[in-house]
Scaffold this motif. Structure first.
Motif, PDB file in Angstrom:
ATOM      1  N   ILE A 353       0.854  -1.188   0.000  1.00  0.00           N
ATOM      2  CA  ILE A 353       0.000   0.000   0.000  1.00  0.00           C
ATOM      3  C   ILE A 353       0.889   1.236   0.000  1.00  0.00           C
ATOM      4  O   ILE A 353       1.883   1.295   0.732  1.00  0.00           O
ATOM      5  CB  ILE A 353      -0.922   0.017   1.236  1.00  0.00           C
ATOM      6  N   ILE A 354       0.536   2.212  -0.822  1.00  0.00           N
ATOM      7  CA  ILE A 354       1.204   3.515  -0.805  1.00  0.00           C
ATOM      8  C   ILE A 354       0.202   4.538  -0.289  1.00  0.00           C
ATOM      9  O   ILE A 354      -0.881   4.699  -0.860  1.00  0.00           O
ATOM     10  CB  ILE A 354       1.700   3.920  -2.204  1.00  0.00           C
ATOM     11  N   SER A 405       6.879  -1.011   7.210  1.00  0.00           N
ATOM     12  CA  SER A 405       6.523   0.292   6.641  1.00  0.00           C
ATOM     13  C   SER A 405       7.749   1.194   6.569  1.00  0.00           C
ATOM     14  O   SER A 405       8.674   1.078   7.373  1.00  0.00           O
ATOM     15  CB  SER A 405       5.432   0.977   7.472  1.00  0.00           C
ATOM     16  N   ILE A 406       7.731   2.087   5.581  1.00  0.00           N
ATOM     17  CA  ILE A 406       8.732   3.146   5.463  1.00  0.00           C
ATOM     18  C   ILE A 406       7.954   4.443   5.254  1.00  0.00           C
ATOM     19  O   ILE A 406       7.150   4.553   4.328  1.00  0.00           O
ATOM     20  CB  ILE A 406       9.697   2.900   4.288  1.00  0.00           C
ATOM     21  N   GLY A 419       3.599  -2.905   3.636  1.00  0.00           N
ATOM     22  CA  GLY A 419       3.263  -4.180   3.014  1.00  0.00           C
ATOM     23  C   GLY A 419       3.843  -5.370   3.737  1.00  0.00           C
ATOM     24  O   GLY A 419       4.653  -5.233   4.660  1.00  0.00           O
ATOM     25  N   ASP A 420       3.423  -6.546   3.305  1.00  0.00           N
ATOM     26  CA  ASP A 420       3.988  -7.787   3.826  1.00  0.00           C
ATOM     27  C   ASP A 420       5.014  -8.353   2.852  1.00  0.00           C
ATOM     28  O   ASP A 420       5.383  -9.520   2.934  1.00  0.00           O
ATOM     29  CB  ASP A 420       2.889  -8.811   4.111  1.00  0.00           C
ATOM     30  N   ALA A 421       5.471  -7.517   1.929  1.00  0.00           N
ATOM     31  CA  ALA A 421       6.487  -7.906   0.954  1.00  0.00           C
ATOM     32  C   ALA A 421       7.878  -7.726   1.564  1.00  0.00           C
ATOM     33  O   ALA A 421       8.044  -7.033   2.570  1.00  0.00           O
ATOM     34  CB  ALA A 421       6.354  -7.042  -0.301  1.00  0.00           C
ATOM     35  N   LEU A 426       9.633  -3.171  -1.103  1.00  0.00           N
ATOM     36  CA  LEU A 426       9.088  -1.894  -0.633  1.00  0.00           C
ATOM     37  C   LEU A 426       9.970  -0.744  -1.115  1.00  0.00           C
ATOM     38  O   LEU A 426       9.466   0.315  -1.516  1.00  0.00           O
ATOM     39  CB  LEU A 426       9.003  -1.881   0.898  1.00  0.00           C
ATOM     40  N   ILE A 427      11.277  -0.954  -1.083  1.00  0.00           N
ATOM     41  CA  ILE A 427      12.207   0.074  -1.558  1.00  0.00           C
ATOM     42  C   ILE A 427      11.983   0.351  -3.045  1.00  0.00           C
ATOM     43  O   ILE A 427      12.021   1.501  -3.495  1.00  0.00           O
ATOM     44  CB  ILE A 427      13.662  -0.357  -1.290  1.00  0.00           C
ATOM     45  N   SER A 428      11.710  -0.697  -3.824  1.00  0.00           N
ATOM     46  CA  SER A 428      11.448  -0.517  -5.257  1.00  0.00           C
ATOM     47  C   SER A 428      10.216   0.350  -5.481  1.00  0.00           C
ATOM     48  O   SER A 428      10.184   1.182  -6.399  1.00  0.00           O
ATOM     49  CB  SER A 428      11.266  -1.879  -5.940  1.00  0.00           C
ATOM     50  N   PHE A 429       9.195   0.173  -4.652  1.00  0.00           N
ATOM     51  CA  PHE A 429       8.003   1.016  -4.768  1.00  0.00           C
ATOM     52  C   PHE A 429       8.340   2.471  -4.444  1.00  0.00           C
ATOM     53  O   PHE A 429       7.852   3.395  -5.105  1.00  0.00           O
ATOM     54  CB  PHE A 429       6.899   0.509  -3.839  1.00  0.00           C
TER      55      PHE A 429
END
Length: 554
Positions: A353-354, A405-406, A419-421, A426-429
């Protein structure tokens, strides 16, 4: 050292350090490399002889690289471990050399469970939950019917107990709970989902994999099936037991430790496996006469323009969505000021999620968060999410072990990627919506700064403190700011603290935190200490307590 050789060497190093390699969550691109890693995992339980020399892992990687090179030289001929005497010899060599570099204190039952669960598409079972007191008296607390599948969807109905009739469903797009006693249906977001029914197979296997230790302690019959009994010592909390079905290699029963004079035992009295959950169980409908209550209302929008018109700003949309993900939702949350973009992986096992909104307050990271940088701005990194400040507020993200989360602010806006990734995804997003670099401190990075005055530490005392926190006491020791506040307050009032602390929590700021070491700065005039240095000495994860190891006087 070529690319595959380097990857395998790093993979072995992570296993030796008892860390979970990224490949366990995201398979490698090369089928040959995946097969080699699979072979590595299979023989991790071999006993460890002395290493011949320090660079043996690299030598192993070179051996593997040579095998991969042979494949290339053979043109289109398919290469397999079991084709011919040369391949068999290669396996023997690999097993032999791995015997020198791999060792695991855990039994290979975890690997067996993982492989068995990979074959499960869906399952249906009846769970019994029994409470036992100190006198050995047992009480049936609940019976429930559960359906679950590999995509994370589930249907749970309480058959007996004080919640009899309650139904909880998550179909991947929507989550709801039907309460016949209240004649109400509660609606929740499908992700993140804090609800996890006890003895859900995937979660139990994951917990066993991440445990500090797991050992066989016996064999028993459970629900007419032969099982092996294992004692599991998690990285945080008391040990517990699980019973593994010998035929399926999947958990069949779990028993907690005796805590506060109560112990719980959860058992699949029956379980069967199939291809899917019946469609009618996952289809939402409001029973006649029931009232629908939305616990987290969101306005679904169909375009960026609709989101901008509702929220009052044009949201950033990822230009290059990380491979394997597609967007499956766009909404403006209940406050009508936050835009939420939802993404799901192709296998439907990972969600991201963003969140974004206009920044209204000064950015202040959660006190327990690791600190990094996004585009040169301070970033709050929580893994797992323990607090919900800023744009995370009201999102039901905190307290969930699998959610990371970040969060950061940039150019007048506040963002969060949750996310649960795996963290790298998450960094790629983040990189898809910002132009600046993303800097996450390495796990084992030591801060170059040292305290002017060191504080002696008794590790025996700290280990006992860790056990106390694991049992639910003194949770403030998990917060470096709170630990620093107590330390400084005792410097001011060594005879003890009465009433308010002489230094305020708000006067303290975490200026560095890599998850293992932290530095807290104290402002104001009423303090003899300017900086406090802390470390997680006993356990280096979110369940580990913080210990003061030094300070800088004013």
């Amino acid at each position: 050292m070529d690319k595959n050789e380097k990857k395998l060497s790093e993979y072995i190093d992570k296993l030796n350090a008892e860390k979970m390699p990224d490949e366990h969550e995201c398979l490698p691109d090369s089928p040959e490399l995946e097969e080699l890693m699979d072979t590595v995992r299979k023989i991790r339980s071999l006993k460890e002889p002395a290493l011949p020399d320090a660079d043996y892992p690299k030598k192993l990687a070179r051996v593997v690289s040579a095998q991969l090179s042979q494949k290339s030289a053979a043109g289109k001929r398919k290469w397999t471990w079991l084709a011919g005497a040369a391949a068999v010899a290669a396996v023997a060599v690999l097993v032999f050399v791995l015997n020198f570099v791999l060792y695991s204190g855990r039994t290979d039952i975890v690997y067996a469970m993982e492989q068995a669960y990979k074959e499960v598409k869906a399952y249906h079972g009846i769970l019994s939950i029994v409470e036992t007191n100190l006198n050995g008296e047992e009480t049936l607390q609940a019976m429930r019917e559960v359906w679950a599948d590999s995509e994370g969807r589930y249907y749970v109905k309480e058959l007996q107990g004080f919640q009899k009739g309650l139904i909880t469903v998550n179909n991947g797009e929507k989550k709801w709970q039907v309460s016949p006693a209240e004649e109400q249906v509660y609606i929740f977001p499908s992700f993140p989902d804090p609800y996890k029914f006890t003895l859900e197979l995937g979660n139990e296997i994951k917990d066993a994999k991440n445990a500090e230790q797991i050992k066989a302690v016996g064999e028993e019959m459970v629900a007419g099936r032969e099982t092996s009994v294992f004692e599991v010592l998690p990285r945080g909390g008391e040990s517990y037991k699980i019973w593994i079905d010998k035929e399926t290699n999947l958990p069949l029963q779990k028993e907690s430790a005796m805590m506060n004079a109560i112990q719980y035992r959860v058992t699949y009295t029956s379980i069967e496996f199939g291809d899917n959950i019946p469609g009618e169980l996952l289809a939402y409908s409001l029973p006649q006469g029931f009232k629908e209550i939305d616990k987290n209302p969101e306005l679904q929008v169909g375009s960026v323009e609709e989101a901008a018109e509702t929220a009052g700003f044009t949201p950033q949309i990822p230009q290059n969505v990380p491979g394997g993900y597609t967007r499956n939702g766009m909404a403006v949350t209940g406050d009508m000021k936050t835009v939420k973009l939802s993404y799901i992986s192709q296998d439907k096992k990972s969600r991201v999620i963003i969140l974004q909104k206009k920044a209204t307050d000064e950015f202040k990271p959660a006190s327990t968060a690791v600190l990094g940088k996004v585009g040169g701005n301070t970033a709050e990194i929580q893994s797992p999410v323990q607090d919900s400040p800023g744009v995370l507020e009201g999102g039901m993200y905190s307290g969930m072990a699998d959610i990371r989360s970040i969060r950061w602010q940039e150019s007048g806006f506040e963002y969060a990627v949750i996310g649960d990734a795996p963290m790298n995804e998450l960094i790629s997003f983040i990189e898809s919506i910002t132009t600046g670099p993303v800097e996450i401190p390495p796990e084992n990075e030591e801060t170059p700064e040292k305290p002017q005055i060191e504080v002696p530490v008794d590790l025996k005392v700290e280990k006992n403190e860790q056990k106390s926190v694991d049992a639910g006491h003194s949770p403030w020791k998990l917060d470096p700011v709170y630990v620093a506040q107590v330390f400084v307050s005792l410097k001011i009032s060594p005879e003890g603290i009465e009433g308010e602390y002489p230094v305020s929590y708000e006067d303290m700021e975490v200026v560095k935190n890599n998850g293992i070491e932290a530095v807290v700065e104290i402002s104001g005039d009423n303090t003899p200490v300017r900086r406090v240095y802390l470390k997680r000495l006993i356990r280096q994860d979110s369940t580990g307590i913080w210990t003061v190891v030094g300070y800088d006087p004013v």
